[in-house]
Design an enzyme around this catalytic site. Structure first.
Site, PDB file in Angstrom:
ATOM      1  N   LYS A 194     -20.214  27.654 134.806  1.00  0.00           N
ATOM      2  CA  LYS A 194     -21.507  28.543 134.558  1.00  0.00           C
ATOM      3  C   LYS A 194     -21.317  28.828 133.543  1.00  0.00           C
ATOM      4  CE  LYS A 194     -23.166  32.120 134.488  1.00  0.00           C
ATOM      5  NZ  LYS A 194     -24.359  32.318 133.670  1.00  0.00           N
ATOM      6  N   GLY A 246     -15.959  36.095 128.716  1.00  0.00           N
ATOM      7  CA  GLY A 246     -16.841  37.362 128.589  1.00  0.00           C
ATOM      8  C   GLY A 246     -16.918  38.682 128.121  1.00  0.00           C
ATOM      9  N   SER A 247     -17.624  40.055 127.902  1.00  0.00           N
ATOM     10  CA  SER A 247     -17.603  40.846 127.679  1.00  0.00           C
ATOM     11  C   SER A 247     -17.350  41.997 128.657  1.00  0.00           C
ATOM     12  CB  SER A 247     -19.329  41.984 127.285  1.00  0.00           C
ATOM     13  OG  SER A 247     -19.862  41.926 129.229  1.00  0.00           O
ATOM     14  N   ALA A 249     -17.687  44.259 129.586  1.00  0.00           N
ATOM     15  CA  ALA A 249     -18.851  45.249 130.856  1.00  0.00           C
ATOM     16  C   ALA A 249     -18.803  43.917 131.914  1.00  0.00           C
ATOM     17  CB  ALA A 249     -20.211  45.445 130.204  1.00  0.00           C
ATOM     18  N   THR A 250     -19.440  42.886 132.178  1.00  0.00           N
ATOM     19  CA  THR A 250     -19.033  41.984 132.773  1.00  0.00           C
ATOM     20  C   THR A 250     -17.792  41.759 133.642  1.00  0.00           C
ATOM     21  OG1 THR A 250     -21.240  40.770 131.381  1.00  0.00           O
ATOM     22  CG2 THR A 250     -20.686  39.583 133.679  1.00  0.00           C
ATOM     23  N   GLY A 251     -17.344  41.919 133.035  1.00  0.00           N
ATOM     24  CA  GLY A 251     -15.985  41.698 132.934  1.00  0.00           C
ATOM     25  C   GLY A 251     -15.358  42.642 133.790  1.00  0.00           C
ATOM     26  N   GLU A 268     -10.810  36.958 129.971  1.00  0.00           N
ATOM     27  CA  GLU A 268     -10.678  36.750 128.608  1.00  0.00           C
ATOM     28  C   GLU A 268     -11.673  37.666 128.279  1.00  0.00           C
ATOM     29  OE1 GLU A 268      -8.198  35.911 127.383  1.00  0.00           O
ATOM     30  OE2 GLU A 268      -7.426  34.998 129.392  1.00  0.00           O
ATOM     31  N   CYS A 302     -14.094  36.431 119.868  1.00  0.00           N
ATOM     32  CA  CYS A 302     -13.825  37.568 120.019  1.00  0.00           C
ATOM     33  C   CYS A 302     -12.621  37.981 120.258  1.00  0.00           C
ATOM     34  CB  CYS A 302     -13.177  37.147 121.601  1.00  0.00           C
ATOM     35  SG  CYS A 302     -12.093  35.743 121.996  1.00  0.00           S
ATOM     36  N   GLU A 398     -16.985  47.354 119.805  1.00  0.00           N
ATOM     37  CA  GLU A 398     -16.628  45.967 119.357  1.00  0.00           C
ATOM     38  C   GLU A 398     -18.726  45.514 119.249  1.00  0.00           C
ATOM     39  OE1 GLU A 398     -17.351  42.545 121.949  1.00  0.00           O
ATOM     40  OE2 GLU A 398     -15.497  41.576 121.228  1.00  0.00           O
TER      41      GLU A 398
HETATM   42  P1  NAD Z   1     -21.280  38.288 128.946  1.00  0.00           P
HETATM   43  O1  NAD Z   1     -20.604  39.155 129.512  1.00  0.00           O
HETATM   44  O2  NAD Z   1     -22.656  39.111 128.135  1.00  0.00           O
HETATM   45  O3  NAD Z   1     -21.848  36.765 129.945  1.00  0.00           O
HETATM   46  C1  NAD Z   1     -20.432  36.030 130.205  1.00  0.00           C
HETATM   47  C2  NAD Z   1     -20.946  34.842 130.968  1.00  0.00           C
HETATM   48  O4  NAD Z   1     -21.161  35.635 132.112  1.00  0.00           O
HETATM   49  C3  NAD Z   1     -22.233  34.479 131.294  1.00  0.00           C
HETATM   50  O5  NAD Z   1     -22.124  32.944 131.296  1.00  0.00           O
HETATM   51  C4  NAD Z   1     -22.613  35.140 131.593  1.00  0.00           C
HETATM   52  O6  NAD Z   1     -24.118  34.453 131.911  1.00  0.00           O
HETATM   53  C5  NAD Z   1     -22.333  35.913 132.690  1.00  0.00           C
HETATM   54  N1  NAD Z   1     -22.318  36.712 133.669  1.00  0.00           N
HETATM   55  C6  NAD Z   1     -23.237  37.525 133.695  1.00  0.00           C
HETATM   56  N2  NAD Z   1     -23.425  38.627 134.569  1.00  0.00           N
HETATM   57  C7  NAD Z   1     -22.411  38.356 135.694  1.00  0.00           C
HETATM   58  C8  NAD Z   1     -21.893  38.475 136.740  1.00  0.00           C
HETATM   59  N3  NAD Z   1     -22.398  39.706 137.317  1.00  0.00           N
HETATM   60  N4  NAD Z   1     -21.215  38.252 137.676  1.00  0.00           N
HETATM   61  C9  NAD Z   1     -20.761  36.878 137.192  1.00  0.00           C
HETATM   62  N5  NAD Z   1     -21.775  36.217 135.647  1.00  0.00           N
HETATM   63  C10 NAD Z   1     -21.955  37.074 134.937  1.00  0.00           C
HETATM   64  O7  NAD Z   1     -20.006  37.517 127.083  1.00  0.00           O
HETATM   65  P2  NAD Z   1     -21.273  37.022 126.315  1.00  0.00           P
HETATM   66  O8  NAD Z   1     -22.353  38.083 125.537  1.00  0.00           O
HETATM   67  O9  NAD Z   1     -21.691  35.443 126.477  1.00  0.00           O
HETATM   68  O10 NAD Z   1     -19.717  36.672 124.960  1.00  0.00           O
HETATM   69  C11 NAD Z   1     -19.560  37.378 124.427  1.00  0.00           C
HETATM   70  C12 NAD Z   1     -18.667  38.202 125.054  1.00  0.00           C
HETATM   71  O11 NAD Z   1     -17.714  37.770 125.387  1.00  0.00           O
HETATM   72  C13 NAD Z   1     -18.019  38.962 123.757  1.00  0.00           C
HETATM   73  O12 NAD Z   1     -17.615  40.523 124.436  1.00  0.00           O
HETATM   74  C14 NAD Z   1     -16.339  38.168 123.310  1.00  0.00           C
HETATM   75  O13 NAD Z   1     -15.870  39.896 122.951  1.00  0.00           O
HETATM   76  C15 NAD Z   1     -16.104  38.025 124.542  1.00  0.00           C
HETATM   77  N6  NAD Z   1     -15.606  36.929 124.823  1.00  0.00           N
HETATM   78  C16 NAD Z   1     -13.824  36.447 124.361  1.00  0.00           C
HETATM   79  C17 NAD Z   1     -13.183  35.674 124.340  1.00  0.00           C
HETATM   80  C18 NAD Z   1     -11.665  35.624 124.952  1.00  0.00           C
HETATM   81  O14 NAD Z   1     -11.178  34.888 124.852  1.00  0.00           O
HETATM   82  N7  NAD Z   1     -11.103  36.944 124.831  1.00  0.00           N
HETATM   83  C19 NAD Z   1     -13.735  34.716 124.222  1.00  0.00           C
HETATM   84  C20 NAD Z   1     -15.454  34.474 123.697  1.00  0.00           C
HETATM   85  C21 NAD Z   1     -15.897  35.197 123.800  1.00  0.00           C
END
Ligand code: NAD
Length: 494
Positions: A194, A246-247, A249-251, A268, A302, A398
């Site tokens: 996704k 991802g972030s 909050a979403t995590g 992650e 990240c 962040e």
């Molecule tokens: P995000 O959390 O907004 O989105 C990430 C993904 O999650 C997207 O595909 C989004 O559509 C999906 N998503 C959103 N809501 C969801 C839900 N309720 N259920 C399932 N999936 C959902 O993050 P972003 O803005 O795309 O990326 C930036 C963030 O990612 C930053 O915080 C960064 O630090 C982090 N990041 C971490 C790593 C790592 O390896 N630790 C690597 C890259 C980015």
């Protein structure tokens, strides 16, 4: 000194109708809603993709489940490795097209896209190709007493967990997808990807290459959409593991959705990573390192350092030299190979970074940069901020932008407190040649990775992930094999 010419293949791909990729086929037209993809350098649309319907999400997971059960889990491990290597070859052969697509949809400098899309993705696939023939369990001595002369023997097997939902952010779409695909496919899992709603295009091209490499239909599927598509995917009863990047909050939401079904979950997440310069640090080396790791891709990395803790005797020297280096580093079109800084990747993120700059001007002191560039594109000049307390917002949250906050410290204990006093724990770097201080500090740092005289570099052989709010589980190395396999115990009596 102008933009590179786009390849005919890139232009053709942008012209096509895009949607999902399910069971070895593109499904372009169905889906009621469309996601418009914006080039952040121009704010112009470069295409659109159909959002997946609930039916399509279901079909994609079922295709992955069918492939897992009937073909992929039992596929010869050596042949799995050959396919991963073939995919790496195809990514390299089509690297320029993939890099151009990633630059157009994310604003990533084209030189960086070439490096991370083609070279790093291929490196990761080749590393895990080598693992396919080395995934094994153990033979164990049994403790059972023999009552009537019978004997016991025991062993463990590492078996693939099943269908993986791989949810990808927008900052390094192809590379992060390849991190997950390489380990999952090497273990015998199948995948539903996704992509982020901001960057679906390069991944749609990647899944075509996966098909061309010869992976069986259904081994890798892709569904497009925003957060709700991700949620529906995780809720599907045939998903056995969620691999999310991802972030924070979403995590949290992803973790709750996965936990409701007792689904394994790797997270992650974000960070507030520290670069700590000890008294003896080589300032010129640190300036080069911060430029390359803190501001690269406009800080949208990240593991990038966002907080720089410097011994008080070296703070002015560092910020003066870094300020001069930033002023001499060009910002402009990401398709121009001579530029280093480009735009932020999307409008909501640009607004978020602007918000943090407003806070910085109120709570901290902006020493240089931070100006928004007039005209189209989400451009912000890289900023140097001075902080006076570890509790300031810019030292705690962040920003994921081109803003580094610098703060002076005096003593090692104070430095350790400052490093650990955040909710995050992804990566920390120490800049010093003082071996005793380094070895003393490493065990006390609450962080998934500690780098010394470098920062951010990740290696597929070395586990990568966070502690505290930065996530759980690891990408890379044998740790990733453990994440995508289940341990089965076998006890025999004879
Ligand atoms: P995000 O959390 O907004 O989105 C990430 C993904 O999650 C997207 O595909 C989004 O559509 C999906 N998503 C959103 N809501 C969801 C839900 N309720 N259920 C399932 N999936 C959902 O993050 P972003 O803005 O795309 O990326 C930036 C963030 O990612 C930053 O915080 C960064 O630090 C982090 N990041 C971490 C790593 C790592 O390896 N630790 C690597 C890259 C980015």
């Amino acid at each position: 000194m102008s933009d590179i010419q786009l390849l005919p293949a890139t232009l053709n791909f942008l012209q096509r109708d895009h949607g999902q990729f399910i069971n070895g086929e593109a499904c372009p037209t169905s889906g009621t809603e469309r996601i418009v993809v914006i080039n952040p350098a121009t704010e112009q649309s470069i295409g659109s993709v159909a959002s997946a319907t609930a039916d399509q999400i279901n079909t994609a997971v079922n295709a992955a489940r069918q492939c897992f059960r009937s073909v992929w889990a039992d596929f010869n491990p050596y042949a799995r490795g050959l396919l991963l290597n073939r995919l790496a070859d195809l990514i390299e052969a089509n690297g320029e097209e993939l890099a151009q697509l990633e630059t157009l949809e994310s604003g990533k400098n084209i030189v960086l896209s070439r490096l991370f899309v083609a070279r790093q993705s291929a490196l990761c696939l080749r590393y895990f190709a080598g693992w396919t023939t080395k995934i094994s369990g153990q033979t164990l001595p049994s403790c059972f007493p023999s009552m009537q002369g019978e004997q016991y023997s025991a062993m463990t097997r590492r078996e693939p967990v099943g269908v993986v939902a791989a949810i990808i952010p927008w900052n390094f779409s192809v590379m992060i997808a390849c991190w997950k695909l390489a380990a999952a496919l090497a273990c015998g899992c199948t995948v539903v990807l996704k992509p982020s709603e901001f960057t679906p295009l390069a991944l749609l091209r990647l899944v075509e290459l996966i098909q061309e490499a010869g992976f069986p239909d259904g081994a890798v599927n892709l569904v497009n959409g925003a957060g709700d598509t991700g949620r529906q995917l995780i809720e599907h009863p045939s998903i056995s593991k969620v691999s999310f990047t991802g972030s924070v909050a979403t995590g949290h939401k992803v973790n709750l959705t996965a936990a409701a079904r007792m689904t394994r979950c790797t997270l992650e997440l974000g960070g507030k990573n520290t670069a700590a310069l000890l008294k003896d640090a080589d300032i010129d080396r640190a300036v080069g390192g911060l430029l390359q790791t803190g501001y690269i891709h406009q800080g949208q990395v990240c593991a990038a350092p966002e907080r720089v803790l410097v011994h008080s005797s070296r703070l002015t020297e560092l910020t003066d030299k870094l300020g001069a280096a930033l002023a001499a580093t060009p910002m402009g079109s990401p398709l121009n190979e001579n530029m280093f800084f480009g735009p932020l990747s999307n409008r909501p993120h640009y607004d978020k970074v602007c918000h943090y700059l407003t806070i910085a001007s109120r709570e901290s002191r902006i020493l240089s940069g931070g100006e928004r560039q007039e005209g189209p594109g989400y451009y912000i000049k890289p900023a140097i901020v001075q902080a006076f307390s570890g509790t300031e917002t810019l030292m705690q949250e962040e920003t994921f932008g081109p803003i580094l906050s610098f703060m002076a410290y005096e003593e090692e204990d104070e430095l350790l407190d400052l490093i650990n006093n955040t909710p995050f724990g992804l990566g920390t770097s120490l800049w010093t040649n003082n071996l005793s201080a380094t070895m003393r500090m490493i065990p006390k740092i609450e962080s998934g990775t500690v780098w010394v005289n470098m920062h951010t570099m990740v290696d597929p052989a070395v586990p990568f992930g966070g502690v505290k709010q930065s996530g759980m589980g690891r990408e890379f190395g044998s740790a990733a094999i453990d994440e995508y396999t289940e341990l089965k115990s076998v006890i025999l009596c004879y």
